[in-house]
Design an enzyme around this catalytic site. Structure first.
Site, PDB file in Angstrom:
ATOM      1  N   ARG A 238       5.361   7.891 -15.532  1.00  0.00           N
ATOM      2  CA  ARG A 238       5.804   8.378 -14.211  1.00  0.00           C
ATOM      3  C   ARG A 238       5.171   9.729 -13.900  1.00  0.00           C
ATOM      4  NH1 ARG A 238      10.080  11.206 -13.786  1.00  0.00           N
ATOM      5  NH2 ARG A 238      11.335  10.087 -15.294  1.00  0.00           N
TER       6      ARG A 238
ATOM      7  N   TYR B 267       4.679   4.615  13.953  1.00  0.00           N
ATOM      8  CA  TYR B 267       5.039   3.408  13.207  1.00  0.00           C
ATOM      9  C   TYR B 267       6.565   3.341  13.111  1.00  0.00           C
ATOM     10  CZ  TYR B 267       5.109   0.293   9.111  1.00  0.00           C
ATOM     11  OH  TYR B 267       5.336  -0.727   8.231  1.00  0.00           O
TER      12      TYR B 267
ATOM     13  N   ASP C 161      -0.942  10.765   9.864  1.00  0.00           N
ATOM     14  CA  ASP C 161      -0.992   9.411   9.296  1.00  0.00           C
ATOM     15  C   ASP C 161      -2.259   8.761   9.864  1.00  0.00           C
ATOM     16  OD1 ASP C 161      -0.764   6.671   8.841  1.00  0.00           O
ATOM     17  OD2 ASP C 161       1.404   6.634   9.133  1.00  0.00           O
TER      18      ASP C 161
ATOM     19  N   LYS D 177      -2.917  -1.108   3.694  1.00  0.00           N
ATOM     20  CA  LYS D 177      -3.687  -1.626   4.822  1.00  0.00           C
ATOM     21  C   LYS D 177      -5.183  -1.630   4.489  1.00  0.00           C
ATOM     22  CE  LYS D 177       0.477  -1.599   6.407  1.00  0.00           C
ATOM     23  NZ  LYS D 177       1.042  -0.527   7.176  1.00  0.00           N
TER      24      LYS D 177
END
Ligand SMILES: *Cc1c(COP(=O)(O)O)cnc(C)c1O
Length: 403
Positions: free
Chosen positions: A65, A119, A192, A217
């Site tokens: 992590r 978004y 973004d 994406k």
């Protein structure tokens, strides 16, 4: 990273391929492609090493992590293509957005000025998670520079948040101008850039403080892995990395490997996707069943000149259009008649994807605010894929005739 013998900067495709090769030896060999390190934990050769690594005094790995060699390779590759000093990767695009805000100090009593075209899930994050912390979130039209200057200058927010190109109406924010306005009142600008990718626009070079992407994406590009990335200055990335480590939204090694694998062909895929989007937009523009087409590559797009200036002749692979028969039924008839384009959410994949915003991404808005936002019943969004152009055009023309 490799360099050109004449010292000139590398082209983007060269960068994509070479920034994602294995950067270190693995045992006795040096593989071209980095391996997937699935190990959660790492042996300390000396017990004192563990402490030094955790304190950042020594390079190495302790626990997956906190850091993982495959994930580090992706972080380096993203920093390269963003022309950033550092980058952080996350379990999703949303985790990247969340970490960027927290890392910049968003906390009770602070303000965010956000673009009104965002978004849907970003709006949900701001309204359902960030606002309840005691943060004031002000939505405004950042494509209108006079309005943007008035709102940002009077509110003096900690963070200004926008998308380079908005979903699904393809409105463009002038990142350079907004960065100047934000910095004049000491606000941070977070962009973004998912619709553009670093290929079309590098927000950091235009003055943004953080540039982020949903790597789900275009960057990974094959519709098989969820992830996010954020790039910026060293200190900001350090804080984003801490947010990721402490809140746990880190990317796993297999996801990082798939993302590296996908991004090597980003340039080739994106060029074909943009070519298909141009061709689709021209077909739609001249079709009697269509009343309007939103694509920055069309000269009729109100921000075509800004797009040409910002994106150097590339206009992206997202578009949307309105049917003359402005009804949900007509949009559904069109979508049902498609044989190659897939009716599915997401974007940036190799497949051409078609979405009906009013009954999917913007479903939770009420009818009036949806109309006010320009999301009409007959609006359809297309994410152009890499299929042969003629196949896609024939499919779309046939489906329009079926309305
Ligand atoms: C998909 C998307 C996100 C969210 O990314 P996830 O990887 O799904 O979490 C954020 N912004 C934009 C513009 C997107 O298209």
């Amino acid at each position: 990273m490799v360099s050109r013998p004449d010292g000139k900067p590398l082209g983007f495709n060269t960068q994509l391929v070479h920034s994602s090769t294995c950067s270190s030896r693995v045992g006795e060999v040096k593989p071209v492609v980095p391996p997937i390190y699935s190990s959660v934990t790492y042996v300390s050769e000396d017990p004192a090493d563990l402490k030094s690594i955790l304190l950042g005094e020594k390079e190495g790995y302790v626990y997956s992590r906190n850091g993982n060699p495959t994930v580090s390779e992706l972080r380096k590759a993203i920093a390269d293509i963003e022309a950033a000093t550092d980058a952080v990767v996350f379990a999703s695009g949303m985790a990247a957005i969340h970490a960027s805000l927290i890392a910049l100090g968003v906390s009770p009593g602070t303000k965010i000025v956000a673009s009104k075209d965002l978004y849907g899930v970003t709006v949900s994050l701001l309204n359902e998670v960030i606002r309840p912390l005691g943060v004031e979130v002000i939505y405004t039209d950042l494509t209108d520079l006079e309005n943007a200057e008035r709102v940002i200058t009077s509110q003096k927010p900690l963070v200004v948040f926008c998308e380079t190109v908005s979903n699904p109406l393809l409105r463009i924010v002038d990142i350079r101008a907004i960065a100047d306005i934000a910095h004049a009142v000491r606000s941070f600008l977070v962009v973004d850039n998912t619709f553009c990718t670093p290929l079309m626009a590098r927000p950091l070079e235009m003055g943004a403080d953080i540039s982020l992407n949903s790597t789900t994406k275009y960057i990974s590009g094959h519709g098989d892995v969820v992830g996010g990335c954020a790039a910026g200055a060293w200190d900001v990335c350090g804080r984003m990395q801490s947010v990721a480590i402490y809140s746990g939204g880190v990317m796993g090694p297999f996801e990082a490997w798939l993302t590296l694998r996908g991004m090597r062909t980003l340039g080739l895929r994106f060029a074909k996707q943009c070519e298909n989007a141009q061709a689709i937009s021209r077909l739609l523009k001249d079709h009697p069943a269509v009343s309007a087409v939103n694509y920055p590559g069309l000269e009729s797009h109100p921000q075509h000149d800004l797009a040409s200036d910002m994106f150097h002749g590339t206009y992206g692979a997202m578009l949307s259009f309105s049917l003359k028969d402005d009804t949900v039924e007509a949009a559904y008839r069109f979508m049902r008649a498609l044989k190659i384009c897939l009716p599915a959410t997401s974007l940036g994949d190799v497949f051409t994807l078609v979405l009906h915003p009013a009954t999917s991404s913007h479903l939770t808005m009420n009818e009036d605010s949806r109309r006010a936002a320009g999301i009409t019943p007959g609006l359809v969004r297309i994410s152009a894929g890499i299929e042969d152009t003629d196949d896609i055009l024939t499919d779309i023309a046939n489906a329009l005739d079926a309305i």
